[in-house]
Design a protein around this motif. Sequence first.
Motif, PDB file in Angstrom:
ATOM      1  N   SER A 120       0.839  -1.200   0.000  1.00 17.90           N
ATOM      2  CA  SER A 120       0.000   0.000   0.000  1.00 17.90           C
ATOM      3  C   SER A 120       0.873   1.248   0.000  1.00 17.90           C
ATOM      4  O   SER A 120       1.990   1.242   0.523  1.00 17.90           O
ATOM      5  CB  SER A 120      -0.921   0.015   1.225  1.00 17.90           C
ATOM      6  OG  SER A 120      -0.175   0.010   2.428  1.00 17.90           O
ATOM      7  N   GLY A 121       0.339   2.306  -0.610  1.00 21.14           N
ATOM      8  CA  GLY A 121       1.072   3.576  -0.661  1.00 21.14           C
ATOM      9  C   GLY A 121       2.419   3.459  -1.337  1.00 21.14           C
ATOM     10  O   GLY A 121       3.435   3.892  -0.788  1.00 21.14           O
ATOM     11  N   THR A 151      -2.984   0.730  -3.569  1.00 16.64           N
ATOM     12  CA  THR A 151      -2.787  -0.679  -3.219  1.00 16.64           C
ATOM     13  C   THR A 151      -2.379  -1.436  -4.476  1.00 16.64           C
ATOM     14  O   THR A 151      -2.866  -1.138  -5.572  1.00 16.64           O
ATOM     15  CB  THR A 151      -4.067  -1.321  -2.639  1.00 16.64           C
ATOM     16  OG1 THR A 151      -5.116  -1.256  -3.614  1.00 16.64           O
ATOM     17  CG2 THR A 151      -4.499  -0.609  -1.369  1.00 16.64           C
ATOM     18  N   VAL A 152      -1.515  -2.426  -4.314  1.00 16.61           N
ATOM     19  CA  VAL A 152      -1.050  -3.172  -5.482  1.00 16.61           C
ATOM     20  C   VAL A 152      -0.431  -4.494  -5.039  1.00 16.61           C
ATOM     21  O   VAL A 152       0.242  -4.571  -4.007  1.00 16.61           O
ATOM     22  CB  VAL A 152      -0.021  -2.344  -6.294  1.00 16.61           C
ATOM     23  CG1 VAL A 152       1.202  -2.000  -5.463  1.00 16.61           C
ATOM     24  CG2 VAL A 152       0.381  -3.061  -7.576  1.00 16.61           C
ATOM     25  N   GLU A 153      -0.694  -5.544  -5.804  1.00 20.03           N
ATOM     26  CA  GLU A 153      -0.019  -6.824  -5.622  1.00 20.03           C
ATOM     27  C   GLU A 153       1.239  -6.816  -6.485  1.00 20.03           C
ATOM     28  O   GLU A 153       1.229  -6.320  -7.609  1.00 20.03           O
ATOM     29  CB  GLU A 153      -0.928  -7.978  -6.052  1.00 20.03           C
ATOM     30  CG  GLU A 153      -2.240  -8.079  -5.305  1.00 20.03           C
ATOM     31  CD  GLU A 153      -2.080  -8.657  -3.915  1.00 20.03           C
ATOM     32  OE1 GLU A 153      -1.064  -9.354  -3.669  1.00 20.03           O
ATOM     33  OE2 GLU A 153      -2.968  -8.422  -3.072  1.00 20.03           O
ATOM     34  N   GLY A 154       2.322  -7.376  -5.959  1.00 21.66           N
ATOM     35  CA  GLY A 154       3.526  -7.399  -6.770  1.00 21.66           C
ATOM     36  C   GLY A 154       4.728  -7.941  -6.038  1.00 21.66           C
ATOM     37  O   GLY A 154       4.605  -8.619  -5.006  1.00 21.66           O
ATOM     38  N   THR A 155       5.899  -7.622  -6.584  1.00 21.51           N
ATOM     39  CA  THR A 155       7.170  -8.109  -6.046  1.00 21.51           C
ATOM     40  C   THR A 155       8.106  -6.942  -5.779  1.00 21.51           C
ATOM     41  O   THR A 155       8.352  -6.127  -6.668  1.00 21.51           O
ATOM     42  CB  THR A 155       7.846  -9.082  -7.031  1.00 21.51           C
ATOM     43  OG1 THR A 155       6.977 -10.192  -7.271  1.00 21.51           O
ATOM     44  CG2 THR A 155       9.163  -9.593  -6.470  1.00 21.51           C
ATOM     45  N   LEU A 156       8.609  -6.901  -4.568  1.00 17.82           N
ATOM     46  CA  LEU A 156       9.632  -5.935  -4.177  1.00 17.82           C
ATOM     47  C   LEU A 156      10.970  -6.662  -4.194  1.00 17.82           C
ATOM     48  O   LEU A 156      11.135  -7.679  -3.521  1.00 17.82           O
ATOM     49  CB  LEU A 156       9.336  -5.392  -2.781  1.00 17.82           C
ATOM     50  CG  LEU A 156      10.354  -4.420  -2.183  1.00 17.82           C
ATOM     51  CD1 LEU A 156      10.402  -3.116  -2.986  1.00 17.82           C
ATOM     52  CD2 LEU A 156      10.022  -4.141  -0.717  1.00 17.82           C
ATOM     53  N   ILE A 191       7.254   3.184   0.298  1.00 21.14           N
ATOM     54  CA  ILE A 191       6.144   2.252   0.463  1.00 21.14           C
ATOM     55  C   ILE A 191       5.627   2.415   1.888  1.00 21.14           C
ATOM     56  O   ILE A 191       6.396   2.330   2.848  1.00 21.14           O
ATOM     57  CB  ILE A 191       6.555   0.786   0.227  1.00 21.14           C
ATOM     58  CG1 ILE A 191       7.157   0.602  -1.171  1.00 21.14           C
ATOM     59  CG2 ILE A 191       5.353  -0.138   0.401  1.00 21.14           C
ATOM     60  CD1 ILE A 191       7.647  -0.804  -1.449  1.00 21.14           C
ATOM     61  N   ASP A 192       4.325   2.616   2.031  1.00 19.04           N
ATOM     62  CA  ASP A 192       3.739   2.833   3.352  1.00 19.04           C
ATOM     63  C   ASP A 192       3.441   1.533   4.076  1.00 19.04           C
ATOM     64  O   ASP A 192       3.525   1.476   5.313  1.00 19.04           O
ATOM     65  CB  ASP A 192       2.446   3.654   3.233  1.00 19.04           C
ATOM     66  CG  ASP A 192       2.699   5.063   2.731  1.00 19.04           C
ATOM     67  OD1 ASP A 192       3.824   5.571   2.912  1.00 19.04           O
ATOM     68  OD2 ASP A 192       1.764   5.657   2.156  1.00 19.04           O
ATOM     69  N   GLY A 193       3.064   0.482   3.330  1.00 23.98           N
ATOM     70  CA  GLY A 193       2.707  -0.774   3.967  1.00 23.98           C
ATOM     71  C   GLY A 193       3.109  -1.971   3.143  1.00 23.98           C
ATOM     72  O   GLY A 193       2.766  -2.053   1.960  1.00 23.98           O
ATOM     73  N   ILE A 194       3.848  -2.905   3.755  1.00 28.94           N
ATOM     74  CA  ILE A 194       4.323  -4.102   3.080  1.00 28.94           C
ATOM     75  C   ILE A 194       3.768  -5.324   3.797  1.00 28.94           C
ATOM     76  O   ILE A 194       3.913  -5.461   5.016  1.00 28.94           O
ATOM     77  CB  ILE A 194       5.862  -4.166   3.078  1.00 28.94           C
ATOM     78  CG1 ILE A 194       6.442  -2.938   2.372  1.00 28.94           C
ATOM     79  CG2 ILE A 194       6.364  -5.444   2.423  1.00 28.94           C
ATOM     80  CD1 ILE A 194       7.946  -2.776   2.558  1.00 28.94           C
ATOM     81  N   ASN A 195       3.118  -6.207   3.044  1.00 29.85           N
ATOM     82  CA  ASN A 195       2.539  -7.424   3.600  1.00 29.85           C
ATOM     83  C   ASN A 195       2.911  -8.604   2.712  1.00 29.85           C
ATOM     84  O   ASN A 195       2.499  -8.665   1.547  1.00 29.85           O
ATOM     85  CB  ASN A 195       1.014  -7.321   3.671  1.00 29.85           C
ATOM     86  CG  ASN A 195       0.545  -6.204   4.583  1.00 29.85           C
ATOM     87  OD1 ASN A 195       0.396  -6.381   5.776  1.00 29.85           O
ATOM     88  ND2 ASN A 195       0.324  -5.017   4.000  1.00 29.85           N
ATOM     89  N   GLY A 196       3.702  -9.528   3.227  1.00 26.22           N
ATOM     90  CA  GLY A 196       4.096 -10.680   2.441  1.00 26.22           C
ATOM     91  C   GLY A 196       5.207 -11.445   3.126  1.00 26.22           C
ATOM     92  O   GLY A 196       5.649 -11.092   4.231  1.00 26.22           O
TER      93      GLY A 196
END
Length: 236
Positions: A120-121, A151-156, A191-196
């Motif tokens: 997110s963000g 919001t977005v699904e993806g790879t960091l 990036i404001d929020g990372i979930n994974g």
Amino acid sequence: MKNTNILYQHGTLALLVPGLLKGTLTMGELLKHGDTGIGTGEGLDGELVILDGVPYQVLGTGEVRIMKNEATIPFGNIHWADFKPAGDIKKLALPKLEEHILKNHSANSFFSVKIKGHFSGVTTRAVIKSNPPYKTLAQTASDQRIFERDTVEGTLLGYFAPALFAGAAVGGFHWHFLAADHNFGGHVLSIDGINGQLTFQDLSSLDLHLPTDDADFMNHDFNKESDILKVISEAE
């Protein structure tokens, strides 16, 4: 047998500072050294995210395309992926993620981090391609476009280089992002929020390849460049 401990790097960040932005290695050649990586195209043409052997190029227009094998780059990092799970990340902003990683790992070695999940963000950037005669890194990088997703699904995907190697590489963390639908990405600004799931790979060796066939590089006097690290920090 593929050596998963080696980080292969073509070029250096310092050579980009005075404007040595000519492509000096083909993508096809780079891909002989790994299947995961980041970089930029000739003339700082966008931002590269290499995943599973596919080189995605996020252009300054925001378009994402696959870079052809014959296309050239002035700088790139790549390695053979062998990431190991290192726990779940929930609602962490990027600076907090970096703090978390460095609490559990030395800052005196190279490593790569990959997180697939929900973000997110997210704010990224990509530079508009420049053409010869090339300007300096700072001047070229100022012609960039900023992209945002709530919001977005993806790879960091990121690399960490010890401060000792700043100039040759980006000292500290260097992050690129690619959305799962391949419609968004670039060099990460925030990036404001990372979930994974956090995955991690140590890289004990740096294989640095210099463009010794390029006369502009071989004849350039880097001793006259001032504040190289400051310029790199501002451009990144």
